[in-house]
Design an enzyme around this catalytic site. Structure first.
Site, PDB file in Angstrom:
ATOM      1  N   LYS A  13      35.043  39.081  32.629  1.00  0.00           N
ATOM      2  CA  LYS A  13      35.124  39.804  31.349  1.00  0.00           C
ATOM      3  C   LYS A  13      36.308  39.324  30.510  1.00  0.00           C
ATOM      4  O   LYS A  13      36.182  39.135  29.309  1.00  0.00           O
ATOM      5  CB  LYS A  13      35.256  41.311  31.582  1.00  0.00           C
ATOM      6  CG  LYS A  13      34.011  41.943  32.183  1.00  0.00           C
ATOM      7  CD  LYS A  13      34.101  43.469  32.170  1.00  0.00           C
ATOM      8  CE  LYS A  13      35.268  43.999  32.993  1.00  0.00           C
ATOM      9  NZ  LYS A  13      35.144  43.693  34.445  1.00  0.00           N
ATOM     10  N   ARG A  88      34.371  52.477  30.469  1.00  0.00           N
ATOM     11  CA  ARG A  88      34.239  52.243  31.897  1.00  0.00           C
ATOM     12  C   ARG A  88      33.316  53.289  32.529  1.00  0.00           C
ATOM     13  O   ARG A  88      32.810  53.090  33.618  1.00  0.00           O
ATOM     14  CB  ARG A  88      35.629  52.327  32.529  1.00  0.00           C
ATOM     15  CG  ARG A  88      35.762  51.654  33.853  1.00  0.00           C
ATOM     16  CD  ARG A  88      37.183  51.755  34.358  1.00  0.00           C
ATOM     17  NE  ARG A  88      38.124  50.925  33.619  1.00  0.00           N
ATOM     18  CZ  ARG A  88      38.215  49.610  33.734  1.00  0.00           C
ATOM     19  NH1 ARG A  88      37.407  48.955  34.538  1.00  0.00           N
ATOM     20  NH2 ARG A  88      39.120  48.941  33.044  1.00  0.00           N
ATOM     21  N   ARG A 158      46.894  37.081  42.055  1.00  0.00           N
ATOM     22  CA  ARG A 158      46.991  38.397  41.410  1.00  0.00           C
ATOM     23  C   ARG A 158      47.302  39.450  42.444  1.00  0.00           C
ATOM     24  O   ARG A 158      46.680  39.525  43.482  1.00  0.00           O
ATOM     25  CB  ARG A 158      45.666  38.727  40.719  1.00  0.00           C
ATOM     26  CG  ARG A 158      45.636  38.141  39.326  1.00  0.00           C
ATOM     27  CD  ARG A 158      44.352  38.413  38.641  1.00  0.00           C
ATOM     28  NE  ARG A 158      43.993  39.829  38.667  1.00  0.00           N
ATOM     29  CZ  ARG A 158      43.255  40.389  37.730  1.00  0.00           C
ATOM     30  NH1 ARG A 158      42.817  39.700  36.717  1.00  0.00           N
ATOM     31  NH2 ARG A 158      42.934  41.654  37.817  1.00  0.00           N
ATOM     32  N   ARG A 169      36.997  48.797  43.672  1.00  0.00           N
ATOM     33  CA  ARG A 169      36.678  48.689  42.234  1.00  0.00           C
ATOM     34  C   ARG A 169      35.198  48.391  42.017  1.00  0.00           C
ATOM     35  O   ARG A 169      34.607  48.837  41.037  1.00  0.00           O
ATOM     36  CB  ARG A 169      37.536  47.612  41.578  1.00  0.00           C
ATOM     37  CG  ARG A 169      38.978  48.065  41.475  1.00  0.00           C
ATOM     38  CD  ARG A 169      39.773  47.341  40.425  1.00  0.00           C
ATOM     39  NE  ARG A 169      41.029  48.051  40.223  1.00  0.00           N
ATOM     40  CZ  ARG A 169      41.721  48.061  39.100  1.00  0.00           C
ATOM     41  NH1 ARG A 169      41.279  47.400  38.063  1.00  0.00           N
ATOM     42  NH2 ARG A 169      42.837  48.728  38.995  1.00  0.00           N
TER      43      ARG A 169
END
Ligand SMILES: [Zn+2]
Length: 221
Positions: A13, A88, A158, A169
């Site tokens: 994204k 979301r 990350r 997630r």
């Protein structure tokens, strides 16, 4: 043009959002980047958000929606915008529709990036990111400590990229964001895009759906 980008974690994204922004001249909102910036600057919002984000959770709607409305007011007068990370979940999608209606504008498309779970997990394991500008790449092309091709900062894995975080997630995406995708499908605004190819292929598919198969494909993001 007003676009929202939807998709599971590691579906690209951010990459596609920045690319659409560069290609079409749209303002780009990454809710994640906006929140990190507020935390770093210790704004009132950042101070409220920091403990929530530190637990790996998303912000509640009563914090998130006003932030979004504020951003939209500042950015809606130009050629348009692309949102990454919002909506979301359904209350946020309803909030956005209400904002659009109140302002007499419409959403051009909700772009849903689709990729199989195993592919997303592999990308998560291999992802390396620049802490300076958030450009991200994959091993082996980019490794920890390599200099970011965009800003020269040393890249790093990350910190939210461990597998457990990805899995939770992804579950959250299935439970909360898939209903948002269904909502846009039902209202005829959804563009489903296979995102298993390269970022260039995915970008080309998105632009062709938006009827903008133009020279902007040459833009490197
Ligand atoms: Zn960088």
């Amino acid at each position: 043009m007003r676009i929202v980008l939807l998709g599971p974690p590691a579906s690209g994204k951010g990459t596609q959002g920045r690319r659409l922004s560069a290609s079409l001249g749209l303002a780009y909102l990454s809710t994640g980047a906006l929140l990190r910036e507020n935390v770093a600057n210790r704004t009132p919002l950042g101070l409220a958000a920091a403990p929530i984000l530190a637990r790996g959770e998303y912000l509640p709607d009563d914090l998130m929606c006003p932030i979004l409305a504020d951003w939209l007011v500042k950015h809606d007068s130009g050629p348009g915008w692309v949102l990454d990370g919002f909506p979301r979940r359904m209350p946020q999608a309803e909030f956005l529709d209400q904002w659009l209606a109140e302002n007499g504008v419409k959403l051009d498309a909700a772009v849903a990036l689709e990729a199989p779970f195993d592919e997303l997990l592999r990308r998560t394991r291999e992802r390396v990111e620049c802490p300076g500008c958030r450009w991200s790449g994959q091993r082996p092309e980019l490794s920890e400590g390599d200099l970011c091709p965009k800003c020269g900062h040393p890249a790093a894995a990350r910190d939210d990229d461990h597998e457990e975080n990805f899995r939770s997630r992804h579950t959250e995406f299935t439970d909360l964001t898939v209903p948002v995708i269904d909502f846009y499908q039902t209202s005829g605004r959804l563009i489903s895009v296979p995102a298993s190819g390269t970022k260039h292929e995915t970008a080309a598919i998105i632009l062709s759906h938006l009827n903008r198969p133009d020279s902007s494909l040459k833009i490197e993001i």
